[in-house]
Design a protein around this motif. Structure first.
Motif, short mmCIF file in Angstrom:
data_model
loop_
_atom_site.label_atom_id
_atom_site.label_comp_id
_atom_site.label_asym_id
_atom_site.label_seq_id
_atom_site.Cartn_x
_atom_site.Cartn_y
_atom_site.Cartn_z
N VAL A 67 32.60 65.63 55.15
CA VAL A 67 33.19 65.83 56.39
C VAL A 67 31.92 66.14 57.02
CG1 VAL A 67 31.47 67.57 55.09
CG2 VAL A 67 33.36 68.02 56.21
N GLU A 84 33.52 69.73 61.28
CA GLU A 84 34.67 69.10 60.91
C GLU A 84 36.16 69.63 60.12
OE1 GLU A 84 37.13 64.63 59.95
OE2 GLU A 84 34.87 65.26 58.74
N TYR A 85 37.45 69.88 60.45
CA TYR A 85 38.48 70.97 59.55
C TYR A 85 38.63 69.75 58.84
CZ TYR A 85 43.13 73.28 59.12
OH TYR A 85 44.04 73.63 58.85
N CYS A 86 39.41 70.27 57.64
CA CYS A 86 39.35 69.08 56.53
C CYS A 86 41.04 70.03 56.35
CB CYS A 86 39.08 68.83 55.76
SG CYS A 86 37.95 68.45 55.57
N ASN A 148 41.84 65.59 55.28
CA ASN A 148 41.89 65.84 55.91
C ASN A 148 43.87 66.12 56.65
OD1 ASN A 148 42.64 63.60 56.70
ND2 ASN A 148 41.47 62.39 57.55
N ALA A 149 43.81 66.30 57.56
CA ALA A 149 45.51 66.29 58.18
C ALA A 149 45.66 65.12 57.34
CB ALA A 149 45.88 66.56 59.47
N GLN A 152 43.01 62.41 54.21
CA GLN A 152 41.94 60.96 53.48
C GLN A 152 40.90 62.49 53.14
OE1 GLN A 152 39.73 60.07 57.23
NE2 GLN A 152 38.81 57.66 56.51
N LYS A 154 37.14 63.55 51.96
CA LYS A 154 36.46 63.95 52.76
C LYS A 154 35.23 64.67 52.16
CE LYS A 154 37.65 63.01 56.99
NZ LYS A 154 37.06 62.16 57.68
#
Ligand code: ADP
Ligand code: MG
Ligand code: MG
Length: 271
Positions: A67, A84-86, A148-149, A152, A154
């Motif tokens: 992340v 980072e936004y997951c 993540n979107a 993937q 993290k």
């Protein structure tokens, strides 16, 4: 340095033993981030020390499967980290959803997630600060592995992580989450990077069976406890018990795994 001056809060994303994580949007450019703030516990000094340790570590990590760190600050004396936004959530929810819908996670998806966790862990164990240091995560479990979107992997939550000079084993600190404790920790023995490998095995077992491996607490290992549902490959059926070996020395390292033909094959699959 007020959070509200720069971000609008959208919703709570999750909560762990130490932090509460919220989805925020930058007032400046509309970008989304996750902000982790540390709960006020009975021991504020200790909580703050843990936060500082996590921040110091996160700053030094750079890997596509870890992340991303985007800054930090204080908000009304409360420490926060911008991450980072997951958007894909954590593996705990993925396993929970699959179990409640009685829909197993597709094999190729499990292989993909495993390989990405492996790459992140290999970076921690062998590439971080060069070969002379090893970063132990020490809290690998589904709630600390995010997506993540794009789906993937993290790796997150370095709150219990520990840097050590290579070859040294950690003897003193008893950390982790019960249910995921490697047998050597339960036995009060020294442990090293192989403790993370055991936890990697726990996660893989859960992804395959949607059940928590429960042998760790009892310290017994019977082959039938690792039986995977029908349809899993012979490779998967041999990998899981290997990662969950009682003897740390019998567990493969991340280097061993990456050098194995099975993992090499999985890594080449088009995900
Ligand atoms: P703790 O140290 O208290 O366990 P974590 O860092 O593990 O806190 O965060 C708690 C939960 O918040 C995670 O299990 C996850 O569900 C969610 N979360 C954490 N970081 C993010 C992120 N960057 N994006 C989306 N959700 C996150
Ligand atoms: Mg956590
Ligand atoms: Mg933590």
């Amino acid at each position: 340095n007020n959070l509200a001056a720069n971000f609008t809060t959208i919703r709570v994303l999750g909560e762990g033993g130490f932090g509460i994580v919220k989805l925020v949007k930058s007032r400046q450019d509309g970008q989304l981030f996750a902000v982790k703030s540390f709960k006020q516990t009975s021991n504020t000094v200790q909580a703050l020390q843990l936060a500082e340790k996590e921040i110091a570590l996160l700053k030094t990590l750079a890997h596509p499967n870890i992340v991303g760190f985007h800054g930090m600050g204080f908000d009304q004396k409360e420490r926060y980290i911008i991450l980072e936004y997951c958007a894909g959530g954590d593996l705990r929810s993925m396993i929970h959803d699959a179990a409640s819908q009685r829909k197993p996670i597709p094999h190729h998806r499990i292989q993909s997630i495993f390989c990405q966790m492996l790459l992140a862990l290999h970076y921690c164990h062998h590439s971080y600060k060069g070969l002379r240091h090893t970063l132990l995560h020490r809290d690998l479990k589904p709630e600390n592995v995010l997506l993540n979107a794009a789906g993937q992997v993290k790796l997150a939550d370095f709150g219990l992580a520990k840097v050590m000079a290579n070859g040294l084993t950690v003897t003193t600190s008893f950390v982790g989450t019960s249910g995921y404790l490697p047998p050597e920790l339960v036995a009060g023995q020294p442990y090293d990077h192989k403790a993370d490998i055991f936890n990697l095995g726990c996660i893989l077992f859960e992804l395959c069976t949607l059940r928590i491996p429960n042998h760790a607490l009892r310290g017994v290992q019977r082959a039938r406890e690792f039986l995977l549902p029908a349809g899993h490959s012979a490779q998967m059926n041999s990998l899981v018990p290997m990662l969950l070996s009682i003897e740390p020395a019998r567990r493969p390292s991340t280097s061993d795994l990456l050098a194995s033909p099975v993992i090499a094959c999985w890594l080449q699959m088009p995900w």
